[in-house]
Motif scaffolding. Sequence first.
Motif, PDB file in Angstrom:
ATOM      1  N   LEU A 116       0.845  -1.202   0.000  1.00 50.16           N
ATOM      2  CA  LEU A 116       0.000   0.000   0.000  1.00 50.16           C
ATOM      3  C   LEU A 116       0.876   1.247   0.000  1.00 50.16           C
ATOM      4  O   LEU A 116       0.674   2.169  -0.817  1.00 50.16           O
ATOM      5  N   ALA A 117       1.880   1.239   0.884  1.00 50.89           N
ATOM      6  CA  ALA A 117       2.794   2.383   0.969  1.00 50.89           C
ATOM      7  C   ALA A 117       3.499   2.609  -0.360  1.00 50.89           C
ATOM      8  O   ALA A 117       3.625   3.740  -0.842  1.00 50.89           O
ATOM      9  N   GLU A 118       3.919   1.512  -0.968  1.00 55.13           N
ATOM     10  CA  GLU A 118       4.650   1.612  -2.233  1.00 55.13           C
ATOM     11  C   GLU A 118       3.774   2.232  -3.324  1.00 55.13           C
ATOM     12  O   GLU A 118       4.223   3.101  -4.074  1.00 55.13           O
ATOM     13  N   ILE A 119       2.518   1.736  -3.392  1.00 55.93           N
ATOM     14  CA  ILE A 119       1.599   2.264  -4.405  1.00 55.93           C
ATOM     15  C   ILE A 119       1.384   3.757  -4.182  1.00 55.93           C
ATOM     16  O   ILE A 119       1.417   4.561  -5.131  1.00 55.93           O
ATOM     17  N   GLU A 157       3.746  12.806 -11.879  1.00 59.60           N
ATOM     18  CA  GLU A 157       3.442  14.235 -12.074  1.00 59.60           C
ATOM     19  C   GLU A 157       1.979  14.443 -12.466  1.00 59.60           C
ATOM     20  O   GLU A 157       1.261  15.220 -11.865  1.00 59.60           O
ATOM     21  N   HIS A 158       1.547  13.692 -13.494  1.00 58.64           N
ATOM     22  CA  HIS A 158       0.168  13.807 -13.954  1.00 58.64           C
ATOM     23  C   HIS A 158      -0.622  12.650 -13.367  1.00 58.64           C
ATOM     24  O   HIS A 158      -0.569  11.541 -13.894  1.00 58.64           O
ATOM     25  N   LYS A 159      -1.329  12.926 -12.288  1.00 57.22           N
ATOM     26  CA  LYS A 159      -2.033  11.863 -11.539  1.00 57.22           C
ATOM     27  C   LYS A 159      -2.931  11.009 -12.441  1.00 57.22           C
ATOM     28  O   LYS A 159      -3.107   9.828 -12.233  1.00 57.22           O
ATOM     29  N   ARG A 160      -3.513  11.645 -13.455  1.00 56.38           N
ATOM     30  CA  ARG A 160      -4.451  10.905 -14.311  1.00 56.38           C
ATOM     31  C   ARG A 160      -3.764   9.811 -15.118  1.00 56.38           C
ATOM     32  O   ARG A 160      -4.341   8.772 -15.388  1.00 56.38           O
ATOM     33  N   ARG A 161      -2.530  10.128 -15.516  1.00 59.50           N
ATOM     34  CA  ARG A 161      -1.815   9.155 -16.354  1.00 59.50           C
ATOM     35  C   ARG A 161      -1.459   7.880 -15.588  1.00 59.50           C
ATOM     36  O   ARG A 161      -1.172   6.841 -16.204  1.00 59.50           O
ATOM     37  N   PHE A 162      -1.452   7.984 -14.262  1.00 59.99           N
ATOM     38  CA  PHE A 162      -1.055   6.844 -13.431  1.00 59.99           C
ATOM     39  C   PHE A 162      -1.842   5.587 -13.796  1.00 59.99           C
ATOM     40  O   PHE A 162      -1.289   4.499 -13.918  1.00 59.99           O
ATOM     41  N   PHE A 163      -3.162   5.777 -13.993  1.00 52.84           N
ATOM     42  CA  PHE A 163      -3.994   4.608 -14.264  1.00 52.84           C
ATOM     43  C   PHE A 163      -4.099   4.269 -15.751  1.00 52.84           C
ATOM     44  O   PHE A 163      -4.844   3.379 -16.141  1.00 52.84           O
ATOM     45  N   HIS A 164      -3.353   5.023 -16.568  1.00 54.81           N
ATOM     46  CA  HIS A 164      -3.291   4.633 -17.981  1.00 54.81           C
ATOM     47  C   HIS A 164      -2.360   3.445 -18.161  1.00 54.81           C
ATOM     48  O   HIS A 164      -2.439   2.729 -19.154  1.00 54.81           O
ATOM     49  N   ASN A 165      -1.435   3.270 -17.207  1.00 55.80           N
ATOM     50  CA  ASN A 165      -0.499   2.157 -17.240  1.00 55.80           C
ATOM     51  C   ASN A 165      -1.172   0.923 -16.646  1.00 55.80           C
ATOM     52  O   ASN A 165      -1.570   0.912 -15.488  1.00 55.80           O
ATOM     53  N   GLY A 166      -1.299  -0.122 -17.459  1.00 54.05           N
ATOM     54  CA  GLY A 166      -1.975  -1.344 -17.028  1.00 54.05           C
ATOM     55  C   GLY A 166      -1.399  -1.944 -15.759  1.00 54.05           C
ATOM     56  O   GLY A 166      -2.135  -2.442 -14.905  1.00 54.05           O
ATOM     57  N   ASN A 179       0.076  -0.421 -13.270  1.00 51.35           N
ATOM     58  CA  ASN A 179      -0.324   0.345 -12.088  1.00 51.35           C
ATOM     59  C   ASN A 179      -1.724  -0.060 -11.641  1.00 51.35           C
ATOM     60  O   ASN A 179      -1.977  -0.230 -10.440  1.00 51.35           O
ATOM     61  N   VAL A 180      -2.640  -0.206 -12.619  1.00 53.30           N
ATOM     62  CA  VAL A 180      -4.009  -0.622 -12.305  1.00 53.30           C
ATOM     63  C   VAL A 180      -3.974  -1.982 -11.620  1.00 53.30           C
ATOM     64  O   VAL A 180      -4.618  -2.199 -10.584  1.00 53.30           O
ATOM     65  N   PHE A 181      -3.186  -2.906 -12.206  1.00 48.04           N
ATOM     66  CA  PHE A 181      -3.055  -4.250 -11.654  1.00 48.04           C
ATOM     67  C   PHE A 181      -2.554  -4.206 -10.208  1.00 48.04           C
ATOM     68  O   PHE A 181      -3.164  -4.804  -9.302  1.00 48.04           O
ATOM     69  N   ASP A 182      -1.482  -3.435  -9.964  1.00 50.55           N
ATOM     70  CA  ASP A 182      -0.906  -3.333  -8.615  1.00 50.55           C
ATOM     71  C   ASP A 182      -1.915  -2.771  -7.624  1.00 50.55           C
ATOM     72  O   ASP A 182      -2.069  -3.291  -6.517  1.00 50.55           O
ATOM     73  N   PHE A 219      -1.613 -13.846  -6.753  1.00 52.64           N
ATOM     74  CA  PHE A 219      -1.292 -13.001  -7.905  1.00 52.64           C
ATOM     75  C   PHE A 219      -0.283 -11.904  -7.570  1.00 52.64           C
ATOM     76  O   PHE A 219       0.248 -11.267  -8.472  1.00 52.64           O
ATOM     77  N   ARG A 220      -0.040 -11.713  -6.258  1.00 49.93           N
ATOM     78  CA  ARG A 220       1.008 -10.775  -5.859  1.00 49.93           C
ATOM     79  C   ARG A 220       2.357 -11.131  -6.468  1.00 49.93           C
ATOM     80  O   ARG A 220       3.183 -10.258  -6.708  1.00 49.93           O
ATOM     81  N   VAL A 221       2.570 -12.464  -6.685  1.00 47.02           N
ATOM     82  CA  VAL A 221       3.847 -12.912  -7.261  1.00 47.02           C
ATOM     83  C   VAL A 221       4.040 -12.289  -8.643  1.00 47.02           C
ATOM     84  O   VAL A 221       5.160 -11.992  -9.052  1.00 47.02           O
ATOM     85  N   LEU A 222       2.921 -12.055  -9.330  1.00 44.57           N
ATOM     86  CA  LEU A 222       2.994 -11.431 -10.652  1.00 44.57           C
ATOM     87  C   LEU A 222       3.579 -10.022 -10.577  1.00 44.57           C
ATOM     88  O   LEU A 222       4.034  -9.482 -11.580  1.00 44.57           O
ATOM     89  N   ARG A 223       3.551  -9.417  -9.390  1.00 45.21           N
ATOM     90  CA  ARG A 223       4.134  -8.081  -9.224  1.00 45.21           C
ATOM     91  C   ARG A 223       5.622  -8.107  -9.559  1.00 45.21           C
ATOM     92  O   ARG A 223       6.204  -7.074  -9.904  1.00 45.21           O
ATOM     93  N   MET A 224       6.224  -9.315  -9.450  1.00 52.92           N
ATOM     94  CA  MET A 224       7.629  -9.496  -9.852  1.00 52.92           C
ATOM     95  C   MET A 224       7.810  -9.003 -11.288  1.00 52.92           C
ATOM     96  O   MET A 224       8.811  -8.371 -11.617  1.00 52.92           O
TER      97      MET A 224
END
Lengths: 266, 266, 266, 266
Positions: free
Chosen positions: A61-64, A72-81, A83-86, A112-117
């Motif tokens: 949670l802290a990492e996210i 910088e652009h908060k909106r773009r954060f969730f454009h990255n698949g 980031n959404v997954f994490d 599925f946390r292992v996929l965070r690798m």
Amino acid sequence: MNIDRMQSISARIKGNKVFELFVVTVILVSALAIGAKTYAIPDNTLALIKILDWTITLIFLAEIVIRFLAEEHKRRFFHNGWNVFDTLIVVVSLIPIEDSELALVGRLVRIFRVLRMVSIVPELRLLLNALLKALPQLGYVLLLMFIIFYIYAAIGATFFHWINPALWGDISISMLTLFRVMTFEDWTDVMYETMAVYSISWVYYLSFIFLTAFAFLNMVIGIVVNVMEDEHARERQLQNDADGVPTIEDLSRQIEELKQLVRERA
Amino acid sequence: MNIDRMQSISARIKGNKVFELFVVTVILVSALAIGAKTYAIPDNTLALIKILDWTITLIFLAEIVIRFLAEEHKRRFFHNGWNVFDTLIVVVSLIPIEDSELALVGRLVRIFRVLRMVSIVPELRLLLNALLKALPQLGYVLLLMFIIFYIYAAIGATFFHWINPALWGDISISMLTLFRVMTFEDWTDVMYETMAVYSISWVYYLSFIFLTAFAFLNMVIGIVVNVMEDEHARERQLQNDADGVPTIEDLSRQIEELKQLVRERA
Amino acid sequence: MNIDRMQSISARIKGNKVFELFVVTVILVSALAIGAKTYAIPDNTLALIKILDWTITLIFLAEIVIRFLAEEHKRRFFHNGWNVFDTLIVVVSLIPIEDSELALVGRLVRIFRVLRMVSIVPELRLLLNALLKALPQLGYVLLLMFIIFYIYAAIGATFFHWINPALWGDISISMLTLFRVMTFEDWTDVMYETMAVYSISWVYYLSFIFLTAFAFLNMVIGIVVNVMEDEHARERQLQNDADGVPTIEDLSRQIEELKQLVRERA
Amino acid sequence: MNIDRMQSISARIKGNKVFELFVVTVILVSALAIGAKTYAIPDNTLALIKILDWTITLIFLAEIVIRFLAEEHKRRFFHNGWNVFDTLIVVVSLIPIEDSELALVGRLVRIFRVLRMVSIVPELRLLLNALLKALPQLGYVLLLMFIIFYIYAAIGATFFHWINPALWGDISISMLTLFRVMTFEDWTDVMYETMAVYSISWVYYLSFIFLTAFAFLNMVIGIVVNVMEDEHARERQLQNDADGVPTIEDLSRQIEELKQLVRERA
């Protein structure tokens, strides 16, 4: 503390090598905890793993949050698949689940946390992207294979239905049986059973094996040729970009200049 | 006899073709002796093989000593992995083993003597080195495959544990079961068993087969492309190195010289 | 009739398309006869096939004689492996065999007549030669694979001998079992049996599978690269041989001539 | 309404995107209906499907008629294999079948309607044509493989006939058994059975596996090389066709012109 400062601090933490290594370690520990839980372990260890689990969730949670603040652009954060997954993984982990039905979902999320690798290690991310990029090229071959499967499954379900409903009961079971035949898994048992009734049915199996093997082969060759072409194109590009190495066009230009020179001087 | 003379004599023996052939023959005899011991043989033949065994060990010891003496820089001798391997094999063979537990180790060491074939025949050594050199290129694909295996094994151990503990007991057994599924070895038996409980579990197996097959395919293509690129690079090098065959750069230089000539003469 | 005339007549017959087609037809009939004999057929048909058999043998004899006579240098006739093969087949067919033991040999010889198809159709002969030519290139890889098999078989025969002598009785049976494992044929049954005793023995099987799969892959890539190189070399040759298409060397020569011209004229 | 107007209207309908999409949808519905019939469905749904079936047949009939009318040269319509296929499917669907024997044929025809997907989607048609075009190149390899199969099947039927008639009864059953051995499907069971009688018979199986694997490998490489050559040829063509990019021939011509210039001016 204003937002700009928070962002710059977050960005510095995010870019820090030690922080990255720490997150990778936490993911590894989380993977080991998942593995450990599949063994028969004493209750106190299980309690320990539960605490570990919550710690990992909090760290994630802290990492996210840090990564979100660093953007910088908060909106773009969730454009990255990724980031959404994490974020999804972390959010679902936070929901307290007591119900036994949903407990399974909770477990799955932890696995599925292992996929965070993959989302953390850039080389793995690149590799996965390359794999995914190759998939659509195969689209039509996969569609053709599906049509072959569908037709053969329809024939199988129509004619062999009463011979063995467990294998040919309906079109979806028949497709599973055909997949089994394609992997050569005890396919002769399936064939001998139907040949006892329709002695000609070996034609069905052999033609299916040839068709799928041939389509599969074609698919593999398609990928190989694609990969190689990309390689060649990249190489040509490299050759053209190389400084100082003249191309045939340069030569042609040089000769034309020379002609001009001869014309002028003569 | 001084050390320098010993070294030169050893080097001469080591470089001798007859000596090399002799060592290869001894290795072959040692391999045959190992094979013979697996048959039910009369006691006197067994005694003969035991004597043969000791003779082989002594010859190997002599050979290692000669090779060691032949080396100019004694320290470098053990920088070569094959030398270390050979020495270890000989040293362990020399230890008299009576204990039944360790006797197995002694047998194993005698079996590994056959690997000395690879350390003696240069072509095999080259081949093995080439194989080993190709391995690290696959590192990340292997890591990705391990992650896929780990996640699927965790899911399998979590959900199918109580269905068949022999196959899904814990995460390591599950990984072995998944490897079996990947080789298509009676994978439908495994699947039908879990489908009897979770009828949707075919998704688990099919997705796993597709993912690993796809990753494996990618790995193979990766190797092929790598090998071909090396080949092309080597070929280009050959073309550039060939005497008398001009490159486009040479042509460009020639034309420039010509321009200079025209300018001067005109 | 003198020998020269006989040779020219034979050569004319041998080169005749109708004669070739006739021989191909006879081979096909001979193949069908072999196939027919494997069915339960009435005695009078069997008698008919026997007569057919002798007719075929006589036609083959006549054909060999014609081909031999057509050869200008009689000695060279037997330098061709296919001629030796054809003659052997015919000669053995002529020996009257009554003994039941040898009758099997006679049958085998009649079956191998089908191979004459390869010796007659030039395209098949070319294909087989290409296959055989590719074999020695694989020599060292095959040797390495044999060493891997031998070492693993020795280990298997030593440790698993008493678990299942039918699979691990001696080194040759063990090699057969390992070949079975390599083809993934019920390999888990073999593994589970030994894992019941040595629980660590999965390492043995997995390492073996990885090693052989990797060596096999290497072999395939070796062949592919070889074939492609030949292809590229052939293509380069074609390009160089093409009339009118200048090479870079030609260009260089042209420019040098031009330089000379400028020097002279100026 | 005259024929010319009908043709132009038909052509306009045929070229209409919505019409194409409509036909694709009908084919999909037809495929789903075929799939649905393999499940145990209530009688009233079955009646519904029957009505759907007739509707589909009528739509297909209308579509074929439109496509036929849209064709300028009516005779050419049946020169296209896909048109013949589509017409046949529709015509056979129209025949009212009551007899249970022929009912199966009727069902088959309805199943083959799914193949119309290939005749409608141009990409699939292209893919299938490419697959079919690659087939004849493999002709001689397939012939060689058939000869290998035939010879081994003849040997198998001759020697193993009495061991297990179900596997080696006659030459055609033996060929099926050999195909099974080639796919590694329980091939050791087949082998162990004959090895109990002829202990040397492993040579038969191993040589067969090596021969077919080798021929198969050769076939795959043949296709790959063929595909790549086509690719290279296409690329070269592209390079030559590119405007403005000079070839070595152009350079040679330029230099020759330059020589002429120097000669004239000097």
